[in-house]
Design a protein around this motif. Structure first.
Motif, mmCIF file in Angstrom:
data_model
loop_
_atom_site.group_PDB
_atom_site.id
_atom_site.type_symbol
_atom_site.label_atom_id
_atom_site.label_comp_id
_atom_site.label_asym_id
_atom_site.label_seq_id
_atom_site.Cartn_x
_atom_site.Cartn_y
_atom_site.Cartn_z
ATOM 1 N N ALA A 36 0.409 -0.914 0.003
ATOM 2 C CA ALA A 36 0.212 0.029 -0.034
ATOM 3 C C ALA A 36 0.836 1.409 0.109
ATOM 4 C CB ALA A 36 -1.175 -0.159 1.063
ATOM 5 N N ARG A 37 1.826 1.264 1.084
ATOM 6 C CA ARG A 37 2.828 2.264 0.735
ATOM 7 C C ARG A 37 3.511 2.839 -0.115
ATOM 8 N NH1 ARG A 37 1.990 6.981 3.387
ATOM 9 N NH2 ARG A 37 2.618 5.825 5.417
ATOM 10 N N GLU A 38 4.077 1.775 -0.970
ATOM 11 C CA GLU A 38 4.494 1.160 -2.292
ATOM 12 C C GLU A 38 3.317 2.623 -3.546
ATOM 13 O OE1 GLU A 38 7.400 -2.074 -1.642
ATOM 14 O OE2 GLU A 38 5.770 -2.485 -2.829
ATOM 15 N N ARG A 39 2.119 2.166 -3.030
ATOM 16 C CA ARG A 39 1.913 2.409 -3.891
ATOM 17 C C ARG A 39 1.381 3.720 -3.979
ATOM 18 N NH1 ARG A 39 -3.371 -2.622 -4.447
ATOM 19 N NH2 ARG A 39 -2.344 -4.353 -4.700
ATOM 20 N N ASP A 40 1.275 4.221 -2.744
ATOM 21 C CA ASP A 40 0.697 5.773 -2.363
ATOM 22 C C ASP A 40 2.604 6.710 -2.792
ATOM 23 O OD1 ASP A 40 -1.084 5.079 -1.075
ATOM 24 O OD2 ASP A 40 -0.429 5.101 0.957
ATOM 25 N N VAL A 41 3.542 5.840 -2.500
ATOM 26 C CA VAL A 41 4.621 6.293 -3.221
ATOM 27 C C VAL A 41 4.826 6.611 -4.464
ATOM 28 C CG1 VAL A 41 7.927 6.290 -2.957
ATOM 29 C CG2 VAL A 41 6.110 6.826 -1.014
ATOM 30 N N THR A 42 4.222 5.613 -5.173
ATOM 31 C CA THR A 42 4.566 5.720 -6.694
ATOM 32 C C THR A 42 3.235 6.370 -7.325
ATOM 33 O OG1 THR A 42 5.154 2.958 -6.426
ATOM 34 C CG2 THR A 42 4.404 3.497 -9.303
ATOM 35 N N GLY A 43 2.713 6.649 -7.022
ATOM 36 C CA GLY A 43 1.390 7.330 -7.149
ATOM 37 C C GLY A 43 1.486 8.715 -7.627
ATOM 38 N N LEU A 44 2.525 9.381 -6.567
ATOM 39 C CA LEU A 44 3.237 10.938 -6.449
ATOM 40 C C LEU A 44 4.187 10.750 -6.967
ATOM 41 C CD1 LEU A 44 2.943 10.960 -2.102
ATOM 42 C CD2 LEU A 44 1.259 11.961 -4.246
ATOM 43 N N ALA A 45 5.076 9.774 -7.605
ATOM 44 C CA ALA A 45 6.229 9.963 -8.052
ATOM 45 C C ALA A 45 5.809 10.453 -9.426
ATOM 46 C CB ALA A 45 7.258 8.787 -8.061
ATOM 47 N N ALA A 46 4.398 9.122 -10.158
ATOM 48 C CA ALA A 46 4.107 10.053 -11.378
ATOM 49 C C ALA A 46 3.495 11.016 -11.463
ATOM 50 C CB ALA A 46 3.047 8.113 -11.081
ATOM 51 N N LEU A 47 3.159 11.733 -10.808
ATOM 52 C CA LEU A 47 3.526 12.758 -10.439
ATOM 53 C C LEU A 47 3.825 13.933 -10.817
ATOM 54 C CD1 LEU A 47 -0.676 12.721 -8.335
ATOM 55 C CD2 LEU A 47 -0.333 12.936 -10.839
ATOM 56 N N ILE A 54 6.562 14.439 -1.226
ATOM 57 C CA ILE A 54 6.127 13.162 -1.089
ATOM 58 C C ILE A 54 6.653 12.756 -0.276
ATOM 59 C CG2 ILE A 54 6.607 10.199 -1.650
ATOM 60 C CD1 ILE A 54 7.575 10.389 -4.465
ATOM 61 N N ALA A 55 8.060 13.091 0.446
ATOM 62 C CA ALA A 55 8.388 12.424 2.306
ATOM 63 C C ALA A 55 7.528 13.474 2.880
ATOM 64 C CB ALA A 55 9.395 13.110 2.751
ATOM 65 N N ASN A 56 7.273 14.891 2.661
ATOM 66 C CA ASN A 56 6.627 15.795 3.108
ATOM 67 C C ASN A 56 4.807 15.144 3.094
ATOM 68 O OD1 ASN A 56 8.127 17.467 4.013
ATOM 69 N ND2 ASN A 56 7.975 18.904 2.735
ATOM 70 N N GLU A 57 3.954 14.718 1.726
ATOM 71 C CA GLU A 57 2.709 14.520 1.729
ATOM 72 C C GLU A 57 2.259 13.216 2.398
ATOM 73 O OE1 GLU A 57 -0.295 13.950 -1.434
ATOM 74 O OE2 GLU A 57 1.381 15.656 -1.896
ATOM 75 N N GLY A 59 4.148 12.184 5.201
ATOM 76 C CA GLY A 59 4.552 11.525 6.805
ATOM 77 C C GLY A 59 5.291 11.103 6.687
ATOM 78 N N ILE A 60 6.937 10.554 6.042
ATOM 79 C CA ILE A 60 7.847 9.621 5.779
ATOM 80 C C ILE A 60 9.109 11.419 5.687
ATOM 81 C CG2 ILE A 60 6.082 7.952 6.373
ATOM 82 C CD1 ILE A 60 6.934 7.046 3.210
ATOM 83 N N SER A 61 10.507 10.330 5.949
ATOM 84 C CA SER A 61 11.382 10.693 6.121
ATOM 85 C C SER A 61 12.273 10.671 4.093
ATOM 86 C CB SER A 61 12.294 9.896 6.057
ATOM 87 O OG SER A 61 12.745 9.002 5.997
ATOM 88 N N PRO A 62 12.397 11.561 3.558
ATOM 89 C CA PRO A 62 13.180 10.902 2.913
ATOM 90 C C PRO A 62 13.825 10.305 2.151
ATOM 91 C CG PRO A 62 13.281 13.883 2.805
ATOM 92 C CD PRO A 62 12.921 12.669 4.531
ATOM 93 N N PHE A 63 14.447 9.598 3.178
ATOM 94 C CA PHE A 63 15.296 8.190 2.882
ATOM 95 C C PHE A 63 14.208 7.002 2.874
ATOM 96 C CE2 PHE A 63 17.978 10.964 5.375
ATOM 97 C CZ PHE A 63 19.019 11.349 4.421
ATOM 98 N N THR A 64 13.539 7.119 3.588
ATOM 99 C CA THR A 64 12.283 6.153 3.917
ATOM 100 C C THR A 64 10.941 5.763 1.851
ATOM 101 O OG1 THR A 64 11.647 6.280 5.591
ATOM 102 C CG2 THR A 64 9.585 5.212 4.713
ATOM 103 N N VAL A 65 11.213 7.120 1.814
ATOM 104 C CA VAL A 65 10.927 7.050 -0.133
ATOM 105 C C VAL A 65 11.554 6.650 -1.115
ATOM 106 C CG1 VAL A 65 10.151 8.946 -1.828
ATOM 107 C CG2 VAL A 65 9.701 9.313 0.408
ATOM 108 N N ALA A 66 13.192 7.442 -0.481
ATOM 109 C CA ALA A 66 13.733 6.504 -1.755
ATOM 110 C C ALA A 66 13.963 4.743 -1.542
ATOM 111 C CB ALA A 66 15.327 7.137 -1.588
ATOM 112 N N ASP A 67 13.738 4.605 -0.206
ATOM 113 C CA ASP A 67 14.100 3.385 0.101
ATOM 114 C C ASP A 67 12.533 2.351 -0.625
ATOM 115 O OD1 ASP A 67 15.963 3.129 1.621
ATOM 116 O OD2 ASP A 67 15.077 2.639 3.567
#
Length: 119
Positions: A36-47, A54-57, A59-67
């Motif tokens: 579910a979180r990978e879907r969230d990140v992918t959707g925002l990255a696709a936008l 993505i991290a701010n939206e 509520g996670i760290s940029p490092f977690t987004v990169a992971d």
């Protein structure tokens, strides 16, 4: 399915319509085994959102987004955000466009003849 009265007894009518983009995206994400979180990140990255956005939206760290993005890239078989968006488009949307499907008022690939009920 909706039961309908017929001359020979009850009859069942089935209405089939094209899947809405949100359903298609869930199927695509499920086919690649995205969480579910990978879907969230992918959707925002696709936008076009940056890692920091993505991290701010979410509520996670940029490092977690990169992971999460690294995991998505591995699952989909790509190496970058642009390859990810291109792969999803070419594998799932381009074939529909080639068949003549066009964005409609109720979704990108919803049949033009299908009318959404008023909300």
């Amino acid at each position: 399915m909706t039961p309908v009265s017929g001359a020979g007894g009850p009859v069942v009518a089935v209405i089939i319509e094209g899947a809405r983009p949100v359903v298609v995206s869930d199927v695509i994400a499920g086919a690649h085994g995205l969480t579910a979180r990978e879907r969230d990140v992918t959707g925002l990255a696709a936008l076009g959102r940056s890692t920091r956005q993505i991290a701010n939206e979410l509520g996670i760290s940029p490092f977690t987004v990169a992971d999460h993005l690294k995991s998505v890239f591995a699952k989909v078989g790509v190496r970058s955000r642009s390859e990810l968006v291109a792969a999803i488009y070419h594998r799932h949307y381009e074939p529909r466009a080639d068949e003549g499907a066009h964005p409609g008022p109720y979704g990108w690939y919803l049949d033009q003849n299908v009318v959404s009920p008023a909300v």
